[in-house]
Design an enzyme around this catalytic site. Structure first.
Site, mmCIF file in Angstrom:
data_model
loop_
_atom_site.group_PDB
_atom_site.id
_atom_site.type_symbol
_atom_site.label_atom_id
_atom_site.label_comp_id
_atom_site.label_asym_id
_atom_site.label_seq_id
_atom_site.Cartn_x
_atom_site.Cartn_y
_atom_site.Cartn_z
ATOM 1 C CE LYS A 1 -8.108 17.793 29.924
ATOM 2 N NZ LYS A 1 -7.445 16.542 29.511
ATOM 3 N NE ARG B 1 -9.122 7.497 34.980
ATOM 4 C CZ ARG B 1 -8.080 7.158 34.242
ATOM 5 N NH1 ARG B 1 -7.217 6.257 34.674
ATOM 6 N NH2 ARG B 1 -7.886 7.686 33.050
#
Ligand code: BES
Ligand code: MN
Ligand code: ZN
Length: 489
Positions: free
Chosen positions: A267, A341
């Protein structure tokens, strides 16, 4: 949180007096007594402030006499409901924080509203100050005791008892979410779950060895770049009345990424510190279990959290890696930043195999895209079961934790087709929160399931009616209400 006591109406000789006032109603009971004791200073002050008791309206009168440091009047509007009383309680938490004691003249309210008002004060009084060592005493809140004066002490106490347990759960969640990521590692978070044992919750902690045996290739793939070992914590609360044949438990599952750098798909630096709260789904499940056990909910519930740290390193997983999940399905990891996920996939599969639950609700700070879609006002709700979805939506409305149902469908599912494996872990920019939910759905085996994407609601950049800015614990109250309304007998 101040100590909260319910007492018979009696004027305090010092500190703050809080007056919850219904719109256009005259001062009555304890409020009227206080007005008389101050020679009418309170009614004169409120009139001068044009205070009418409208919802959200407030007035502070300093040193009105009779020894009182201040009177805080707060409007409830007309025909107040619990939500209004709670918001009003939240609104006075700031103005009374500098007094050691405050008395609430709640003798004109029903016991349920008096309890809701106290709940509002409690929730809004949250503070995370563990790491402030140089704060001046005059800047610290001082409220130690909140005495709620009510005409029916027994009933108000009974109404507040479950709320106290829920507030404790909310505070636990907020503490966990607020902790810095060097302190709250997966192992530390798991250890803190052990505190629930004294509430009667079963707590089992699994480490990398056990997870390897279970075939958790997706969760372990995320963890492999970090020096911090992953954990899975399984919390069980068996509160359903015994006797008849045991029913299926309700299951709540949380994403617990204690820090999300993005991994090799790293990020940007700006704002990365926010990713300490990427474990808010897990924090919420832990606080929920504390709330349910604390109020002795008459239901069998299991809470499972997957705890990992997502780091870039020489051992980190790569974009292009293919991992095998506990379900046997394979995943091509296109973007290591779509890690939540992957964690949920294995935990959900384990939950089904081990507990055969009645339904599963997972909570996760899963996608930035849900913030683009819904802002910070609603969590994203995804479900394959209309009844469950409607119940969650309704519970959210009741407790002021709103969610908005989002679609699922085959066309979205196609977006996560992979050329090399059973699926890939990202589906491109369009419908990013939906394709994330589609990914999770591939692991629920068609069972009743709902997913709450809480990326926009777990943390607030501004003060809210019943939460100071920071960790909100969104979901604890919603899911507690879901259980209370539908699954306790
Ligand atoms: N934890 C983030 C999602 C997130 C973003 C939560 C902002 C709170 C605030 C999640 O793991 C993530 O990185 N998601 C990616 C998915 C993308 C790579 C498909 C995202 O939203 O950008
Ligand atoms: Mn991520
Ligand atoms: Zn994440």
């Amino acid at each position: 949180m101040p100590d909260i006591a319910f007492v018979k109406p009696a004027l305090p000789r010092a500190g703050a007096l809080v007056l919850p006032v219904t719109e256009d109603a005259p001062l009555m009971g304890l409020a009227k007594q206080a007005d008389e004791a101050t020679g009418g200073a309170i009614s004169r002050g409120l009139e001068a402030a044009r205070f009418k008791g409208r919802k959200g309206q407030s007035a502070v009168l300093w040193a009105p006499g009779a020894g009182l440091a201040k009177v805080v009047a707060i409007g409830l509007g007309k025909d107040p409901a619990a939500a209004a009383a709670e918001a009003a309680g939240g609104a006075v938490a700031g103005p009374i924080a500098q007094e050691r004691e405050a008395v609430v003249a709640a003798d004109g309210l029903t016991p349920a509203l008096a309890a809701a008002f106290a709940m509002g004060v409690a929730l809004r009084s949250y503070r995370f100050d563990r790491y402030r060592t140089t704060e001046k005493p005059e800047d610290k809140p001082k409220l130690e005791r909140l005495a709620v004066a009510t005409s029916d002490v027994a009933k108000a106490k009974a109404a507040f008892a479950p709320l106290q347990a829920i507030a404790d759960g909310v505070f636990l969640t907020r503490d966990l979410v607020s902790e810095p990521p060097n302190v709250l590692t997966p192992a530390e978070c798991a250890d803190r779950c052990k505190a629930l044992e004294k509430l009667g919750v079963g707590v089992e902690i699994l480490g990398p060895k056990e997870m390897k045996k279970l075939g958790f290739g997706a969760l372990l793939g995320v963890a492999q770049g970090s020096a911090q070992e992953p954990r899975m914590v399984v919390m069980t609360w068996n509160g359903a009345p015994k006797g008849k044949k045991a029913g299926k438990p309700l299951a709540f599952i949380g994403k617990g990424v204690t820090f999300d750098t993005g991994g090799i798909s790293i990020k940007p630096a700006a704002g990365m510190e926010d990713m300490k709260w990427d474990m808010a789904g897990a924090g919420t499940v832990i606080g929920l279990m504390a709330a349910l056990a604390g109020r002795k909910a008459k239901a069998d519930v299991v809470g499972i959290v997957g705890l990992v740290e997502n780091m870039p390193s020489g051992t980190a997983q790569r974009p292009g890696d293919v991992v095998t999940t506990a379900s046997g399905q394979t995943v091509e990891v296109i973007n290591t930043d779509a890690e939540g996920r992957l964690v949920l996939a294995d935990v959900i599969h384990y939950c089904i195999e081990k507990f055969d639950p009645l339904f599963m609700v997972d909570l996760a700070t899963l996608t930035g895209a849900i913030i683009i879609a819904l802002g910070h006002e609603h969590a994203g709700l995804f479900s394959n079961d209309d009844t469950l979805a409607q119940r969650i939506e309704a519970a959210g409305k009741q407790v002021g934790e709103a969610c908005w149902r989002m679609p699922l469908g085959e066309a979205y599912d196609k977006q996560i087709k992979s050329d090399i494996a059973d699926m890939k872990n990202v589906g491109g920019r369009p419908g990013g929160s939906i394709t994330a939910a589609q990914f999770i759905q591939r692991f629920v085996q068609g069972r009743p399931w709902a997913h709450l994407d809480i990326a926009g609601t777990a943390w607030s950049g501004k003060d809210l009616p019943t939460a100071p800015k920071g960790a909100t614990a969104y979901g604890v109250r919603l899911l507690d209400r879901l259980v209370a309304e539908h699954y306790e007998g």
